[in-house]
Structure formats: structure tokens, C-alpha cells
Motif scaffolding. Structure first.
Motif, PDB file in Angstrom:
ATOM      1  N   CYS A  16      36.143  46.514  38.809  1.00 43.86           N
ATOM      2  CA  CYS A  16      36.080  45.145  38.281  1.00 43.86           C
ATOM      3  C   CYS A  16      37.469  44.601  37.927  1.00 43.86           C
ATOM      4  CB  CYS A  16      35.157  45.075  37.076  1.00 43.86           C
ATOM      5  SG  CYS A  16      35.784  45.997  35.656  1.00 43.86           S
ATOM      6  N   ASP A  18      40.676  42.608  37.883  1.00 44.64           N
ATOM      7  CA  ASP A  18      41.033  41.288  38.414  1.00 44.64           C
ATOM      8  C   ASP A  18      42.512  41.306  38.785  1.00 44.64           C
ATOM      9  OD1 ASP A  18      41.386  38.667  39.098  1.00 44.64           O
ATOM     10  OD2 ASP A  18      40.972  37.860  37.098  1.00 44.64           O
ATOM     11  N   THR A  22      40.574  40.583  46.137  1.00 51.98           N
ATOM     12  CA  THR A  22      39.658  41.719  46.208  1.00 51.98           C
ATOM     13  C   THR A  22      40.245  42.889  47.000  1.00 51.98           C
ATOM     14  OG1 THR A  22      38.544  40.767  48.131  1.00 51.98           O
ATOM     15  CG2 THR A  22      37.589  40.301  45.964  1.00 51.98           C
ATOM     16  N   THR A  25      42.102  45.067  44.607  1.00 46.00           N
ATOM     17  CA  THR A  25      41.179  45.868  43.790  1.00 46.00           C
ATOM     18  C   THR A  25      40.648  47.040  44.607  1.00 46.00           C
ATOM     19  OG1 THR A  25      40.588  43.919  42.502  1.00 46.00           O
ATOM     20  CG2 THR A  25      39.075  45.796  42.391  1.00 46.00           C
ATOM     21  N   ALA A  70      46.123  44.126  33.712  1.00 48.23           N
ATOM     22  CA  ALA A  70      44.826  43.902  34.351  1.00 48.23           C
ATOM     23  C   ALA A  70      44.179  45.234  34.745  1.00 48.23           C
ATOM     24  CB  ALA A  70      44.982  43.003  35.576  1.00 48.23           C
TER      25      ALA A  70
END
Length: 159
Positions: A16, A18, A22, A25, A70
């Protein structure tokens, strides 16, 4: 809940995050899984010779759009979610120093010690949760990191 293997743990912990994209991630999840599967090894050793994975990991680390806060926040949120399953938690706290003698040391802070010491680094205060009933490790819930300026030598560090 049983301990997770590296890939599910990494997905739970960092899935998850951020990081603004994506793909970043997904890369973080993959790199964290490799590091978790090879605890104590260097990044390149953990990736077991997969040049593309090592290159991608270093690009992620060096990407100015990827904020360490993050990544940490994703881990803290995952820990908070798991902690809700426990009746009683122990919050174990510790402050330590991480010292380095290699090229980036000039960017780091004074660690005290003998005058003229070449070791520089930063201070870390961590809070780790443990389930009091099962003695199971839950995870890192908070961490403060700071660099002590040279002019602060000999002064007590803030907590």
C-alpha cells in the motif's frame, strides 16, 4: 496468524506504499521480498545475480520521487493493522546509532566518541510492537531518525 514467507510479508507490509506510481510500489514489494528472503545479505547478493533486479532496486533507491517516509509509513500502517488483532501489546523502544566509514559519511552526522573519529552516521529511535500474550513480533510502529550536527558534539541527543 502464522509468520508469513517473504513474498506475502512484503506485499502486506509495502503493497500500500504511496510512491507516486504503482510500478514503484511493485518494485519495492519485490525488492523487500528478496531482502527478506536473504536476511543479512547485501542488495546484490539478495537478488542472486539477477542484474535487472539489482539495477531496478538501485533505480528505486536513487529515485528522488520515492520518499523514505512513504516507505516507512506503509510499514507502520501494516503494523497498526496487524496490531488490532492483539488484546495486549508491548511497545519496546530503543535508541541506537548507525555508523558508517565509507564515502557517504561526509553527508552524515557526528556520533560522538573519540575526537577525530572518522565514523559518522545517524541516530535512530524505534518502537517495536510485540503481542504480550503470544510473544509474537508484530512489527515496527514508529521510528525517528536524525543526524546530530557537529556543533552539538557532547550534548545529549533529543528523544
Amino acid at each position: 496468524m502464522l509468520p508469513l514467507s517473504p513474498k506475502p510479508w512484503s506485499e502486506l507490509t509495502f503493497g500500500c506504499a504511496d510512491l507516486g506510481d504503482t510500478r514503484r510500489t511493485k518494485r519495492l514489494v519485490k525488492v523487500a521480498a528478496e531482502l527478506s528472503a536473504h536476511t543479512g545479505n547485501s542488495l546484490s547478493s539478495s537478488c542472486e545475480g539477477y542484474t535487472a533486479l539489482v539495477t531496478g532496486a538501485y533505480r528505486l533507491i536513487e529515485n528522488e520521487a520515492v520518499k523514505p517516509e512513504a516507505i516507512a509509513e506503509a510499514g507502520f500502517q501494516a503494523t497498526a493493522k496487524i496490531a488490532r488483532q492483539s488484546r495486549l501489546l508491548l511497545a519496546l523502544e530503543d535508541t541506537t546509532t548507525l555508523g558508517y566509514k565509507h564515502a557517504v559519511r561526509s553527508e552524515l552526522g557526528d556520533l560522538g566518541g573519540p575526537e577525530g573519529s572518522k565514523t559518522r552516521g545517524f541516530h535512530v529511535h524505534s518502537v517495536f510492537l510485540v503481542d504480550a500474550d503470544t510473544e509474537r513480533s508484530i512489527g515496527l510502529i514508529d521510528q525517528e531518525r536524525w543526524v546530530r550536527e557537529d556543533v552539538q558534539r557532547g550534548m545529549l541527543a533529543p528523544i
